[in-house]
Structures are given as structure tokens and as C-alpha cells.
Design a protein around this motif. Sequence first.
Motif, PDB file in Angstrom:
ATOM      1  N   LEU A  86     -64.432  22.414  52.146  1.00  0.00           N
ATOM      2  CA  LEU A  86     -63.643  21.480  51.847  1.00  0.00           C
ATOM      3  C   LEU A  86     -62.730  20.806  53.270  1.00  0.00           C
ATOM      4  O   LEU A  86     -62.661  19.624  53.372  1.00  0.00           O
ATOM      5  CB  LEU A  86     -62.506  21.597  50.603  1.00  0.00           C
ATOM      6  CG  LEU A  86     -61.452  20.171  50.464  1.00  0.00           C
ATOM      7  CD1 LEU A  86     -62.312  19.261  49.778  1.00  0.00           C
ATOM      8  CD2 LEU A  86     -60.819  20.817  49.143  1.00  0.00           C
ATOM      9  N   HIS A  87     -62.405  21.794  53.836  1.00  0.00           N
ATOM     10  CA  HIS A  87     -61.593  21.583  55.154  1.00  0.00           C
ATOM     11  C   HIS A  87     -62.144  20.939  56.071  1.00  0.00           C
ATOM     12  O   HIS A  87     -61.911  20.029  56.584  1.00  0.00           O
ATOM     13  CB  HIS A  87     -60.777  23.122  55.651  1.00  0.00           C
ATOM     14  CG  HIS A  87     -59.953  22.509  56.709  1.00  0.00           C
ATOM     15  ND1 HIS A  87     -58.764  22.062  56.629  1.00  0.00           N
ATOM     16  CD2 HIS A  87     -59.929  23.118  58.059  1.00  0.00           C
ATOM     17  CE1 HIS A  87     -58.125  22.014  58.025  1.00  0.00           C
ATOM     18  NE2 HIS A  87     -58.870  22.575  58.761  1.00  0.00           N
ATOM     19  N   PHE A  88     -63.623  21.395  56.216  1.00  0.00           N
ATOM     20  CA  PHE A  88     -64.703  20.980  57.272  1.00  0.00           C
ATOM     21  C   PHE A  88     -64.782  19.428  56.733  1.00  0.00           C
ATOM     22  O   PHE A  88     -65.002  18.351  57.382  1.00  0.00           O
ATOM     23  CB  PHE A  88     -65.815  21.667  57.104  1.00  0.00           C
ATOM     24  CG  PHE A  88     -65.874  22.818  57.924  1.00  0.00           C
ATOM     25  CD1 PHE A  88     -65.065  23.371  58.618  1.00  0.00           C
ATOM     26  CD2 PHE A  88     -66.976  24.024  57.746  1.00  0.00           C
ATOM     27  CE1 PHE A  88     -64.887  24.363  59.382  1.00  0.00           C
ATOM     28  CE2 PHE A  88     -66.827  24.905  58.254  1.00  0.00           C
ATOM     29  CZ  PHE A  88     -65.883  25.343  58.994  1.00  0.00           C
ATOM     30  N   TYR A  89     -65.040  19.082  55.494  1.00  0.00           N
ATOM     31  CA  TYR A  89     -65.448  17.854  54.877  1.00  0.00           C
ATOM     32  C   TYR A  89     -64.064  16.759  55.342  1.00  0.00           C
ATOM     33  O   TYR A  89     -64.351  15.638  55.847  1.00  0.00           O
ATOM     34  CB  TYR A  89     -65.522  17.876  53.498  1.00  0.00           C
ATOM     35  CG  TYR A  89     -65.605  16.307  52.905  1.00  0.00           C
ATOM     36  CD1 TYR A  89     -66.792  15.717  52.786  1.00  0.00           C
ATOM     37  CD2 TYR A  89     -64.500  16.098  52.096  1.00  0.00           C
ATOM     38  CE1 TYR A  89     -66.877  14.363  52.438  1.00  0.00           C
ATOM     39  CE2 TYR A  89     -64.868  14.713  51.421  1.00  0.00           C
ATOM     40  CZ  TYR A  89     -65.879  13.950  51.521  1.00  0.00           C
ATOM     41  OH  TYR A  89     -65.916  12.763  51.264  1.00  0.00           O
ATOM     42  N   LEU A  90     -62.706  17.208  54.950  1.00  0.00           N
ATOM     43  CA  LEU A  90     -61.750  16.583  55.210  1.00  0.00           C
ATOM     44  C   LEU A  90     -61.370  16.133  56.687  1.00  0.00           C
ATOM     45  O   LEU A  90     -61.192  15.087  57.185  1.00  0.00           O
ATOM     46  CB  LEU A  90     -60.456  17.075  54.686  1.00  0.00           C
ATOM     47  CG  LEU A  90     -60.260  17.319  53.251  1.00  0.00           C
ATOM     48  CD1 LEU A  90     -59.164  17.987  52.923  1.00  0.00           C
ATOM     49  CD2 LEU A  90     -60.315  15.787  52.647  1.00  0.00           C
ATOM     50  N   VAL A  91     -61.825  17.063  57.803  1.00  0.00           N
ATOM     51  CA  VAL A  91     -61.475  16.997  58.984  1.00  0.00           C
ATOM     52  C   VAL A  91     -62.385  15.961  59.675  1.00  0.00           C
ATOM     53  O   VAL A  91     -62.184  15.027  60.252  1.00  0.00           O
ATOM     54  CB  VAL A  91     -61.557  18.147  59.748  1.00  0.00           C
ATOM     55  CG1 VAL A  91     -61.748  18.119  61.241  1.00  0.00           C
ATOM     56  CG2 VAL A  91     -60.379  19.219  59.297  1.00  0.00           C
ATOM     57  N   PHE A  92     -63.707  16.324  59.030  1.00  0.00           N
ATOM     58  CA  PHE A  92     -65.089  15.180  59.670  1.00  0.00           C
ATOM     59  C   PHE A  92     -64.514  13.737  59.045  1.00  0.00           C
ATOM     60  O   PHE A  92     -64.838  12.868  59.738  1.00  0.00           O
ATOM     61  CB  PHE A  92     -66.226  15.758  58.960  1.00  0.00           C
ATOM     62  CG  PHE A  92     -67.337  14.896  59.718  1.00  0.00           C
ATOM     63  CD1 PHE A  92     -67.956  14.948  60.754  1.00  0.00           C
ATOM     64  CD2 PHE A  92     -67.831  14.067  58.475  1.00  0.00           C
ATOM     65  CE1 PHE A  92     -68.877  14.284  61.121  1.00  0.00           C
ATOM     66  CE2 PHE A  92     -68.890  13.112  58.779  1.00  0.00           C
ATOM     67  CZ  PHE A  92     -69.564  13.233  60.094  1.00  0.00           C
ATOM     68  N   THR A  93     -64.149  13.820  57.801  1.00  0.00           N
ATOM     69  CA  THR A  93     -64.180  12.484  57.245  1.00  0.00           C
ATOM     70  C   THR A  93     -62.774  11.734  58.003  1.00  0.00           C
ATOM     71  O   THR A  93     -62.922  10.536  58.200  1.00  0.00           O
ATOM     72  CB  THR A  93     -63.668  12.484  55.806  1.00  0.00           C
ATOM     73  OG1 THR A  93     -64.883  13.267  55.120  1.00  0.00           O
ATOM     74  CG2 THR A  93     -63.535  10.963  55.474  1.00  0.00           C
ATOM     75  N   ILE A  94     -62.016  12.354  58.147  1.00  0.00           N
ATOM     76  CA  ILE A  94     -60.633  11.744  58.687  1.00  0.00           C
ATOM     77  C   ILE A  94     -60.681  11.446  60.317  1.00  0.00           C
ATOM     78  O   ILE A  94     -60.693  10.314  60.533  1.00  0.00           O
ATOM     79  CB  ILE A  94     -59.325  12.597  58.663  1.00  0.00           C
ATOM     80  CG1 ILE A  94     -59.033  12.961  57.130  1.00  0.00           C
ATOM     81  CG2 ILE A  94     -58.202  12.075  59.234  1.00  0.00           C
ATOM     82  CD1 ILE A  94     -57.847  14.048  56.981  1.00  0.00           C
ATOM     83  N   ALA A  95     -61.543  12.354  60.782  1.00  0.00           N
ATOM     84  CA  ALA A  95     -62.026  12.148  62.277  1.00  0.00           C
ATOM     85  C   ALA A  95     -62.881  10.950  62.432  1.00  0.00           C
ATOM     86  O   ALA A  95     -62.375  10.135  63.271  1.00  0.00           O
ATOM     87  CB  ALA A  95     -62.445  13.332  62.961  1.00  0.00           C
TER      88      ALA A  95
END
Length: 766
Positions: A393-402
Motif C-alpha cells: 500500500l505504501h508503494f502504491y501511495l508513494v507512486f501515485t502521489i509522486a
Amino acid sequence: MAELRCRKAKDTEESPSGTDPLDSKTDEASGKDCPKDGDKDVNEDEGTEDPGNSPSTAATEDGGNEGACSQNAPPDRKPQRISRSVLLQRLVKLFFGCVAAVTCGMMYAVYLSTYHERKFWFSSRQELEREITFQGGSGLYYYYYKHMLSAPSFERGVYELTRDNRTVSSQTINAVEQLSLYPELITSLLYRLTGSQDIIEPVYFYIGVVFGLQAVYVTALFVSSWVMSGTWVAGMLAVAWYIINRPDTTQVDYAIPLRDNWALPYFSCQVAALTGFLSNNISSAAEMFCYLLMSVTTFTFIVVWDQSHYVLFVQGIALFLLDCFDLLPSRKMADIHKVYLSSLFLAYVLQYQKPSLLCSPLLSLLIGSLLARSFQQNMKVGPLVARLMKILLHFYLVFTIAVTFNYVVKKIIPVNESDFSLKFLEVKFGLNSTTDFITNLLLCQEGFQTPSQDFFLRLTQASVLPFYVLVLLVCLLSTLQSIYRRLSGEPVKTSVRLEDAWIGEQPEVIYHVLHTLLFGALAMLFEGLKYLWTPYVCMFTAFGVCSPELWMTVFKWLKLKSIHPVVLALILSTAVPTIIGFSLWREYFPRVLTELSELQEFYDPDTVELMNWIKTQAPVAAVFAASPQLLGTVKLCSGWAVTSLPLYTDINLLRRSESTYQVYAMRSAEDVYKILMSHKTSYVIIEESLCNEVSPMKGCRIKDLLDYSNGHVVYDKGEMYAFSKYGRFCHEIKMNYSPYTNYFTRVFWNRSYHVYRVNSVVSFQY
């Protein structure tokens, strides 16, 4: 019972937070039972070599042992004397290690200087011939260095470069921002302040600074390998491999002013500082020093090279993975984020608010990581499956926000290069095809090709590649074990003994594993990135073969019992690098001496003749058109204005270069004349090497790319069809018949170049 009490006291003693960074390789006695009086000297001397042991740490450790065994120690001053002897021993090792590191750097700089002299006969040539040796268009940077020295004052020189209207025709550019000229500004300032005008020629001062930075480069590699392995023998082996693989580790021997040669030494220092900073066993003073050094070198690296933020982005991904798997203290990760953000902000201010820094993937990654972490406060707690789900989930959030942040910034601050870069990557990976000249030209450049078999063959012959694969496999498997332990809830060991045999428990080692994997993957796609990857292959491999912890890890997996694994690990960590070093010395040392003794021939009389004609015959207001590489030499040797520059990171200059290249296409005289006049061209230089180019790469000749882009040639199922009613301009103009003579007049020629004046008044003669 006394021995048991000693053990208990030692086990319950909390590891001090202020141990020295390099004390992770401390004496084995620190992890053993309390010694008897007669054995203490032997036990204390069993530690591996350490490049930076703190005196206070040594005193603390010995003091702790003395307190733990105070019930058995005789009431004399022997423990204090032993503490001083151990401290003296460590200081001696540190001293000789530093001397070895500095000596390696200085010897490499002398080697480069001698090789450069032998290759170009530099001292025996005239100034014009020396300037021509700056190949590949890199001489343009040296021109601005000369301009700064010829300016009445440093301030006036900077002002002229920020408002430069004498370089690119019909354009005023900020050369400092567009070409990242901060190295030339600093070097010219140093030349003035040190009073070197009466001591050394400007060109020798310039190349001397570059060679000095290369000395810093190899010294930083030495220190990185030394810090991780605990012995400066690893540093010497890393430098030896670096020099032996020079064609794949640096470009400094043929293109001195390139931005890479200025920037990569700072990146090497940043990696060395980061290596020490990531260590668990580090004193507060050493940690602060590493932090400050990392901050300064990160900022300098970004300022000196406009592509540096991409390199730091890859480094940031490695550190991001370290943080996600709880292999790095959150406090240190927060400090590294501060370094990145402050360096980007200061560079943005200093580089005249350069939009590419705001759109950089590094900044997007930092923003995404910080915001995602604020949403996930308890990411590093819970059972194994829950933690894995949280990490995903953290990977997904970081990628989406970036991605969202980057998209919004590009909409607010348009960057022309962004769309072009995406298109280039699509074509590179086969997701799309294009007839665009610039895209296909870049794809044909050697730096964007996949590495050849010769590259891997050279690394294998130098023995670095086989050992690299073995070291990487051991460290990677141990790293995966450490990741599993962290996800299972096992805490991080702040002090790892040699007997523990967990090479993957050291954050600095894990970082370098990820570092070399990420950069290695990129180097497999783009050969130009081998200059980033290969030096760290040499450093990482030297660390591995010299590290007792790595050998102990292997022995623990093999469950070795016949021989004491600690003793065998210490023996192999010394014997293996000794054997490797002897074999390298025997095979490659004679080759190095031969390189330095041979006088090579580099002379280009046709280019010298052309430059002399331009300087003596062309008017001051003339504007020249040619290939970007030749225009860089024209600008350096004459100072005359040109239509384009050899800068592959500026899409506008690349489009101007495409216009100039039309003289090698199948275009009419009138079309080429209109194109050249749109850039206010006075003279056009036609190069025989491009007009009659023979290239082993199919379809990568300039004329082939132009025909494909202009639609004059179509490739269909392996067949080529031509559709132009005009002959190739560079051939037809040499026939001296109308209408070519109406638009152009030949004023100079030799075997390599034909110079034509672009007539301002056209007289039609049939």
C-alpha cells in the motif's frame, strides 16, 4: 562463577550510541567472554583493521570491560596500559590507511597527467592544436573558461555569460544556466585569486583541476571500500581495478571538460559520506561529519551537472527501499530527506529557478514518500502478512502521489524536454516507432546503446566481474534474510559481531547492494551509464573479497566445523585479495608502463588549417553552420558565432542542429539556402566524414536519418525506396553548377572540409 558473572555483565550492558562509525569491525574480544589477565593482549589484537576508530570509543569499550571484570582484575594499572596500546594500534592503522588513500589518489592524478601528455604531445604543441584535443564538442566549456579569464573582472565575466548573445546566432542565452558553467566560473576565480597567471598556463591549470578531482574520485572509492570491509587493502584493490578498467570507468582521458568528469567525483564523495552515515556503530561526531559532507557534496553535485537529479533519484529509490523494509532508522532517513530537499532548493535558487529541478523525479519521490508516511504511521508494526500488505500500500501511495505531483508541476511550469524524454523512452523500449530525426539520432549514439560483449569481456579478463557476481550473490541473499527478520518483528542488531556472520545486517552494505543492482540494470540498457556503475562494481567487489564478515556468512551457510570459521575467514580475507593483487600487478603493471612510455600521435592538420583560415579570413560578425561537434571547436578556437551547440539536453538546440544537418540531405539548393538564412548563417562547413560516412550501424548515418525523417527514403519489409527528385546536397554543391552557385560560393577547402559562403544577394546564372 567469576567467568559467568563477567559474561552476564557484558550481555546486559547496553551498546553505547556513540561508538565510532567504523567500529562495526571492532575487535573480536568485544564480543567474547571476559579474558583473563594473561590473555587480554591476544584477544584485543584479533580485531580487523578499522579506518576510523574514535579514541573515546576505544577508551569506553575497554573501560566497560574493565568494569565488568573488576572482581577478577588485579589491583594494578595494566588495563589502562592495554587500552592505550590498543588505541595506539588503531591510530597507526588509521594513519597508514589515510596515507594509502591519499597516495592512491595522487598517483592516479599523476598517471592521468602523464598519459595525457604522451597521448597528445600536449606540451610541445601550439595553443590552437592543444584546444583541438578537447574532443567530442567538449571544448566549448573550455571556451567559456578562457572568456572568464579574458574578462576585465570576474563579475563582468559572469554578467556577460548570463546575457550571452555572441554564441548562438540570433539568440541571447544564459550560458551559465544552460551549459552548467559553474566549474568554469570557480576554476577561473581560483586561477585569479591564487595568482597563477605568472606560474602556470590557463590550460594546464584547467586540466590540472580536473585531474585533481579524479584523484578525489578514486580516494572516495578507496574510503567507501575501506569503511565497509574494515581494511584499507580493499581500498587499494578497488583503485587497482578502477585504473585497469579505465576505458569503462571514466571518459576523462579523451574529453576532459565533460560535465561528468566534474560531477562524478562529488557523487563519489557523497556515496562515501552516506556509507559512513548509514553505519549503525557510529559516534555522534563522526555522524555529524558524514552528514555535513553529504550535504555539501549533494548540493555541489546537483549544481555542477544538470543530469545529477536523475542519478540521485536512483539513489533515493535504494534508500526508500531500505526505509520501507525497516533496515534503516527513521531518524537517519529523515535526515537524508532534509539533505535532498535543501540541496534541491538551494540549487534551484542558484541555477536561476531552473524548471527541470521542480519537475525532477527526485523531488516527486521525496514529496510522495513524505506524504505517504504521514498517512501510514504504523507501517512498520504488525505480523508478517500485515506488514507486507502495508508496504505494498505504501508503494502504491508513494507512486501515485509522486506521479500526480509531477503532472501538476508540469502543467503549471511547462518543460519542453519532458514530452520528448517520454517519447524517446517509448521508442527505446520498442513501445513506439518514429521518423523523428532527433529521437533516432540520440538512439544511435553510443551512450544510448546496450553494452557490447567486449565490455563484459574486459571486466572478466580483469577478474572483477566473476568476483563481483559472487560477492553480490552472498550479500543479496544475506540482505533477503535480514528483510525477512525485520518483517517477522526481529529488532535490528546495533552491534554485530564477526561470529554472528550477518553481512546483510549492515545498512551500508544493503544500500550498496541496492545501489549496484539499480545502476547495473540501467547500465544494461544504456552503455553510457557504465561510467556510473563500473566504478562501484570495483569498489563493491574489493570490499567483498576483503571482508571477514562476508566469508563468515558463507561459512555459516555451509555449517563449517572442521576448521574454526573465524580463523579461516580472517585468513581468506587477507589471502584472496593478496593473490588477486599479485596477479593484477603481474599482468597489468607492464601494460600501464607501456602506455606511459609510448608516444602516441594525435594530429589533425585539416582541422588546424580550417581553424587558422576562420581566425584570419572570416569577418568578426560571421556566423558558421556545421555539425554540433565541429561548431564547438569553431567556437573554442575562433570565438565566432555559430548556429547550434553540442548540447544534447536542450531540445531547441537539437532542432537547430537538425536544420544545419540538412546540407547532407536530398534537398534542393533553395530549401537549404532558406534554412541557413533563417539562422542568419554566413558560412556553412561541409564535412567529408559526414557526406561520405560509412557506419557499421545500419541506418545510423546522418544522411540515412535525414532521408528517413524527410520521407525521402522509406523502409518496408527490409527494402529501401527513394522518393526525392534532388540529389544529395553535399555532393551536388561540389559540382559548381547552377542553381547551387547562385546561393553559395566556395571560399575554402581541403581534404576534410569545404567552406561555402552563403550569398546575401542571390544572382541567378543559368
